[in-house]
Design a protein around this motif. Structure first.
Motif, PDB file in Angstrom:
ATOM      1  N   GLY A  79      -4.426   1.617  -1.986  1.00 31.25           N
ATOM      2  CA  GLY A  79      -5.526   2.568  -1.973  1.00 31.25           C
ATOM      3  C   GLY A  79      -6.674   2.074  -1.116  1.00 31.25           C
ATOM      4  O   GLY A  79      -6.503   1.363  -0.122  1.00 31.25           O
ATOM      5  N   TYR A  80      -7.911   2.435  -1.519  1.00 34.27           N
ATOM      6  CA  TYR A  80      -9.084   1.925  -0.815  1.00 34.27           C
ATOM      7  C   TYR A  80      -9.265   0.458  -1.169  1.00 34.27           C
ATOM      8  O   TYR A  80      -9.290   0.085  -2.342  1.00 34.27           O
ATOM      9  CB  TYR A  80     -10.337   2.716  -1.205  1.00 34.27           C
ATOM     10  N   THR A  81      -9.381  -0.347  -0.180  1.00 30.47           N
ATOM     11  CA  THR A  81      -9.388  -1.793  -0.434  1.00 30.47           C
ATOM     12  C   THR A  81     -10.280  -2.489   0.573  1.00 30.47           C
ATOM     13  O   THR A  81     -10.458  -2.005   1.699  1.00 30.47           O
ATOM     14  CB  THR A  81      -7.950  -2.349  -0.344  1.00 30.47           C
ATOM     15  N   PRO A  82     -10.868  -3.627   0.225  1.00 29.01           N
ATOM     16  CA  PRO A  82     -11.504  -4.454   1.257  1.00 29.01           C
ATOM     17  C   PRO A  82     -10.469  -4.850   2.298  1.00 29.01           C
ATOM     18  O   PRO A  82      -9.262  -4.793   2.033  1.00 29.01           O
ATOM     19  CB  PRO A  82     -12.004  -5.675   0.472  1.00 29.01           C
ATOM     20  N   PRO A  83     -10.913  -5.224   3.489  1.00 32.90           N
ATOM     21  CA  PRO A  83      -9.939  -5.519   4.546  1.00 32.90           C
ATOM     22  C   PRO A  83      -8.896  -6.541   4.117  1.00 32.90           C
ATOM     23  O   PRO A  83      -9.221  -7.616   3.623  1.00 32.90           O
ATOM     24  CB  PRO A  83     -10.810  -6.049   5.685  1.00 32.90           C
ATOM     25  N   VAL A  84      -7.631  -6.175   4.298  1.00 31.02           N
ATOM     26  CA  VAL A  84      -6.495  -7.057   4.034  1.00 31.02           C
ATOM     27  C   VAL A  84      -5.861  -7.403   5.378  1.00 31.02           C
ATOM     28  O   VAL A  84      -5.600  -6.515   6.199  1.00 31.02           O
ATOM     29  CB  VAL A  84      -5.464  -6.383   3.116  1.00 31.02           C
ATOM     30  N   VAL A  85      -5.626  -8.675   5.617  1.00 27.35           N
ATOM     31  CA  VAL A  85      -5.079  -9.128   6.895  1.00 27.35           C
ATOM     32  C   VAL A  85      -3.558  -8.989   6.859  1.00 27.35           C
ATOM     33  O   VAL A  85      -2.893  -9.597   6.001  1.00 27.35           O
ATOM     34  CB  VAL A  85      -5.483 -10.587   7.189  1.00 27.35           C
ATOM     35  N   LEU A  86      -3.013  -8.187   7.778  1.00 23.38           N
ATOM     36  CA  LEU A  86      -1.562  -8.053   7.935  1.00 23.38           C
ATOM     37  C   LEU A  86      -1.139  -8.885   9.136  1.00 23.38           C
ATOM     38  O   LEU A  86      -1.680  -8.715  10.233  1.00 23.38           O
ATOM     39  CB  LEU A  86      -1.163  -6.593   8.150  1.00 23.38           C
ATOM     40  N   LEU A  87      -0.177  -9.755   8.961  1.00 22.34           N
ATOM     41  CA  LEU A  87       0.280 -10.632  10.033  1.00 22.34           C
ATOM     42  C   LEU A  87       1.449  -9.976  10.774  1.00 22.34           C
ATOM     43  O   LEU A  87       2.424  -9.539  10.151  1.00 22.34           O
ATOM     44  CB  LEU A  87       0.713 -11.988   9.463  1.00 22.34           C
ATOM     45  N   PHE A  88       1.333  -9.927  12.105  1.00 22.13           N
ATOM     46  CA  PHE A  88       2.334  -9.257  12.933  1.00 22.13           C
ATOM     47  C   PHE A  88       3.290 -10.268  13.552  1.00 22.13           C
ATOM     48  O   PHE A  88       2.999 -11.462  13.645  1.00 22.13           O
ATOM     49  CB  PHE A  88       1.656  -8.438  14.022  1.00 22.13           C
ATOM     50  N   ARG A  89       4.429  -9.744  14.014  1.00 22.43           N
ATOM     51  CA  ARG A  89       5.494 -10.600  14.517  1.00 22.43           C
ATOM     52  C   ARG A  89       5.129 -11.317  15.821  1.00 22.43           C
ATOM     53  O   ARG A  89       5.643 -12.396  16.108  1.00 22.43           O
ATOM     54  CB  ARG A  89       6.771  -9.763  14.752  1.00 22.43           C
ATOM     55  N   ASP A  90       4.250 -10.714  16.626  1.00 19.59           N
ATOM     56  CA  ASP A  90       3.892 -11.330  17.902  1.00 19.59           C
ATOM     57  C   ASP A  90       2.825 -12.405  17.768  1.00 19.59           C
ATOM     58  O   ASP A  90       2.361 -12.948  18.774  1.00 19.59           O
ATOM     59  CB  ASP A  90       3.418 -10.262  18.891  1.00 19.59           C
ATOM     60  N   GLY A  91       2.422 -12.730  16.520  1.00 22.53           N
ATOM     61  CA  GLY A  91       1.416 -13.760  16.292  1.00 22.53           C
ATOM     62  C   GLY A  91       0.026 -13.215  16.093  1.00 22.53           C
ATOM     63  O   GLY A  91      -0.886 -13.975  15.739  1.00 22.53           O
TER      64      GLY A  91
END
Length: 760
Positions: A79-91
């Motif tokens: 839902g609405y959330t403080p920023p969550v860091v998503l890690l991507f495959r390219d670094g």
């Protein structure tokens, strides 16, 4: 159009690794935590920062962070959330700001753009092509009150209760073990009453199988409980140690300047006695108390008379210990303080061993150590004698529990005054010992509590001092250019009767090289202390680029300065490690650039291992000039906009001083420099020189102007450069000039005697 294309090209030049770091920085900034990318230190062999590395970076700067792997169906439900860091495959990484479970969409924000930039919606199919499944959750530290609370038993109890899950499992296993502990006694009772009396082999075989099975379960449960206890105590040990050391680091420099280093260390180490008490003796005794709760009803069922005798004897032991408690507490307190004073003597001797050896102070230090040791032995002997008295007083009661109860029980069996049989008596003795042991241990805890209380009080003398935690974690972080403004600055050191600074007023623009001169005690170093935020209880306004210094985040302020002192401490490690001590994420190229600016490159490259040369403790394998140049390199590696050199060259030989001074012009380019020096010749090239006298800034101007109009500066200059004046005058005028410049009446009288006039 040109600006937009330039902006796009600059974004393209940013590597995926930096994008990942910027994402973490943006998420932390949302919670009021400012990170500097230069502080990040990658783990060896990592092509891009892992979740664990990012979490470590965040925790180092006071954030609560956790890395975890998450599936799409759980991610989309946030839902609405403080920023969550998503890690991507390219670094790289992105910032998750909102989700819609019904539509199956998440909204991502580019970490390189501002918060006003609208997020981009993305569905599962597109995200799974980019996303590794790893996320980093960040929030502001929720235990600030706990971190700043006083170190006392209440604080320790809260730390223990934080391990609720582990404690719950330990309690559950202890209860089961307590129940299982009843069976051996019951089996002995059956063996005596059923097997031996009736010669029943079948019963013996059945009991043997039962014993084997119970023993197996008891072994496994005992191992499990010990493993759980080990994990919980280790976690508590780590948490207590981290909190205590963080508190030590948060104490202001003024506290360390007022306290003896040896006593600070001795009092700090007292916290580990409390830790051992809470995680060892107390925890084990509380676990054994479960046996008491389980066994007591069984004992009263077997024989209420023997049960009451056991309880009364154990209670009497506890009463004796409680009565002796005040006396033992006083003696234990004196013993702890005596040990700390002896530890302080040891620390002073080791820290000042060079002075001890060069001045042949071995006998003096040995005599002091002998006196301290004698005091320790005196109070330790007194403490052990008291403990011996207590042990002697409780020994008859303990012997009665172990030996007397069986005699009373035998009497009851022989007189048929109870239904107890021989087997039941043996079972009672086995269980009775288990009941008395926790009660005796509880009494001994009361005895140990005295020493622990004293240790906690001593640790509190250090750890409960006011800290800089708020100033280090709050405040503004403005861009620093280096303009300084002193407006009606007044400052008095704690306990002093006179002001160290009085009505100091002057302004300097950014990029100025400012020299501070004056006699000893005139307030030069005090000004540098105020600039570094060491002392903040001053009156007036000290502004950096128009912002009051007290409103700037203290950690940010100090990281933005470069400071070189008269005697700089180099840590045990390589030259590379020492230069990057404040910026572990910088590269070898940055180290070489800093060394070149400081004039240290030439001697570093001559060393066999170069920048990997190991610096011994106390910097014994490098000279004083080399040590100072390494300190300057350490100060300039972060490219600070303001540098402070407080008597940085006063301890150097002329050659090293000349080399350092020759580099000052290069160091001063593009930054403000505040240089404190007694040697006025090293300040001639300064843009402005402030002359201090009794805490006041009596004049500020370039060198040539001060020579003409400032009497104090001119006097200091003539005192240090008299030889230059003498070489510039004819021989006939040397004597009279010397007499006038020195102001020595004795010399003046000697000059007048040859003339003979006026003597009579």
């Amino acid at each position: 159009m040109e600006s937009n294309s330039a902006e796009r090209s600059s974004v393209q030049r940013i590597s995926p690794v930096h994008i990942r770091l910027y994402a973490v920085m943006a998420a932390a900034r949302y919670h009021g935590i400012e990170l500097d990318i230069r502080d990040f230190a990658a783990e060896p062999g990592e092509s891009s920062p892992s979740p664990a590395t990012l979490v470590r970076w965040l925790r180092d700067f006071g954030a609560v962070a956790k890395g975890m792997r998450l599936r799409w169906r759980y991610l989309v439900k946030l839902g609405y959330t403080p920023p969550v860091v998503l890690l991507f495959r390219d670094g790289s990484a992105g910032l998750l700001v909102r989700t819609d479970p019904e539509k199956g969409i998440v909204w991502l924000r580019d970490p390189l753009k501002g918060e006003g930039e609208p997020p981009v919606p993305i569905d599962e199919l597109r995200l799974m092509q980019l996303w590794t499944g790893d996320i980093v959750l960040i929030k502001r530290r929720s235990d600030e009150s706990e971190a700043d609370a006083n170190f006392d038993f209440h604080w320790f109890a809260k730390m223990v209760l934080r391990e609720k899950q582990g404690l719950r499992d330990i309690v559950f296993s202890s209860m089961i073990l307590s129940v299982l502990g009843l069976f051996p006694a019951m089996i002995v009772m059956q063996v005596v009453d059923r097997v031996v009396n009736y010669h029943s082999m079948a019963t013996l075989v059945s009991l043997t199988g039962f014993v084997v099975i119970l023993s197996l379960y008891e072994v496994l449960l005992t191992y499990a409980r010990q493993e759980l206890t080990l994990v919980v105590t280790t976690r508590l040990d780590a948490r207590i140690s981290l909190h205590a050391f963080n508190r030590l680091l948060a104490l202001p420099l003024e506290f360390y300047e007022r306290q003896q280093a040896g006593e600070v260390l001795g009092r700090f180490n007292s916290i580990f006695k409390v830790r051992d008490f809470m995680t060892g003796q107390v925890l084990n005794t509380l676990l054994d108390m479960f046996m008491l709760l389980v066994v007591m009803p069984v004992l009263f069922y077997m024989s209420s008379t023997l049960a009451w005798l056991t309880l009364v004897s154990a209670g009497a032991i506890g009463l004796i210990v409680v009565i002796m408690l005040p006396v033992v507490s006083r003696v234990a307190g004196k013993m702890v303080r005596a040990e700390m004073q002896r530890g302080a003597t040891l620390y002073e001797t080791v820290a000042g061993i060079r002075t001890v050896k060069t001045l042949a102070l071995e006998n003096t230090r040995r005599a002091e150590w002998d006196n301290r040791t004698a005091v320790v032995i005196h109070w330790r002997l007194a403490s052990q004698r008291l403990a011996n008295w207590v042990s002697t007083m409780v020994q008859p009661l303990n012997m009665f529990i172990n030996r007397g109860i069986i005699l009373v029980g035998a009497y009851l069996v022989l007189t048929d005054s109870s239904s107890m049989q021989g087997g039941a008596l043996m079972a009672f003795m086995m269980l009775g010992g288990r009941v008395a042991s926790p009660l005796v241990s509880l009494a001994k805890i009361m005895e140990s509590l005295n020493e622990v209380t004293v240790s906690l009080g001593e640790a509190g003398e250090v750890l409960n001092q006011p800290t800089e935690t708020y100033a280090l974690t709050h405040g503004m972080r403005p861009p620093i250019k280096g303009a300084l403004s002193f407006s009606n600055i007044n400052f008095t050191y704690p306990g002093a009767s006179t002001r160290a600074l009085s009505e100091v007023n002057f302004d300097i623009p950014a990029g100025t090289m400012l020299g501070l001169v004056g006699r000893s005690g005139s307030g030069k170093s005090t000004i540098t202390r105020l600039l570094q935020g060491v002392s903040r209880d001053y009156q007036g306004y000290l502004r950096l680029d128009g912002v009051d210094l007290r409103e700037i985040n203290l950690h940010y302020l100090r990281r933005s300065f470069g400071v070189v002192l008269q005697d700089n401490f180099l840590f045990r490690g390589t030259i590379h490690d020492n230069i990057t001590a404040g910026r572990p994420g910088l590269t070898l190229d940055d180290v070489i650039r800093a060394a070149r600016l400081a004039g240290a490159e030439e001697f570093i490259e001559r060393m066999p291992a170069g920048y990997e040369t190991w610096i011994e403790e106390g910097s014994t394998n490098i000279s004083g000039g080399q040590r100072q140049r390494l300190a300057i390199a350490r100060a300039v590696i972060s490219d600070p906009k303001l540098m402070i050199l407080d008597e940085a060259t006063s301890a150097l030989d002329p050659e090293s001083e000349a080399l350092v001074n020759a580099n000052l012009k290069n160091l001063a380019k593009g930054r403000t420099m505040v240089i404190v020096s007694h040697r006025l010749s090293s300040l001639v090239d300064c843009d402005q020189i402030a002359v201090m006298e009794q805490g006041r800034a009596i004049d500020i101007a370039p060198h040539t102007v001060l020579l003409e109009r400032c009497d104090v500066y001119r006097t200091l200059w003539l005192q240090q450069n008299r030889h230059l004046e003498q070489t510039a005058q004819p021989p006939q005028a040397l004597n009279s000039t010397d007499a006038r410049s020195s102001g020595d009446p004795g010399q003046k009288v000697e000059q007048e005697r040859p003339g003979g006039g006026g003597q009579n």
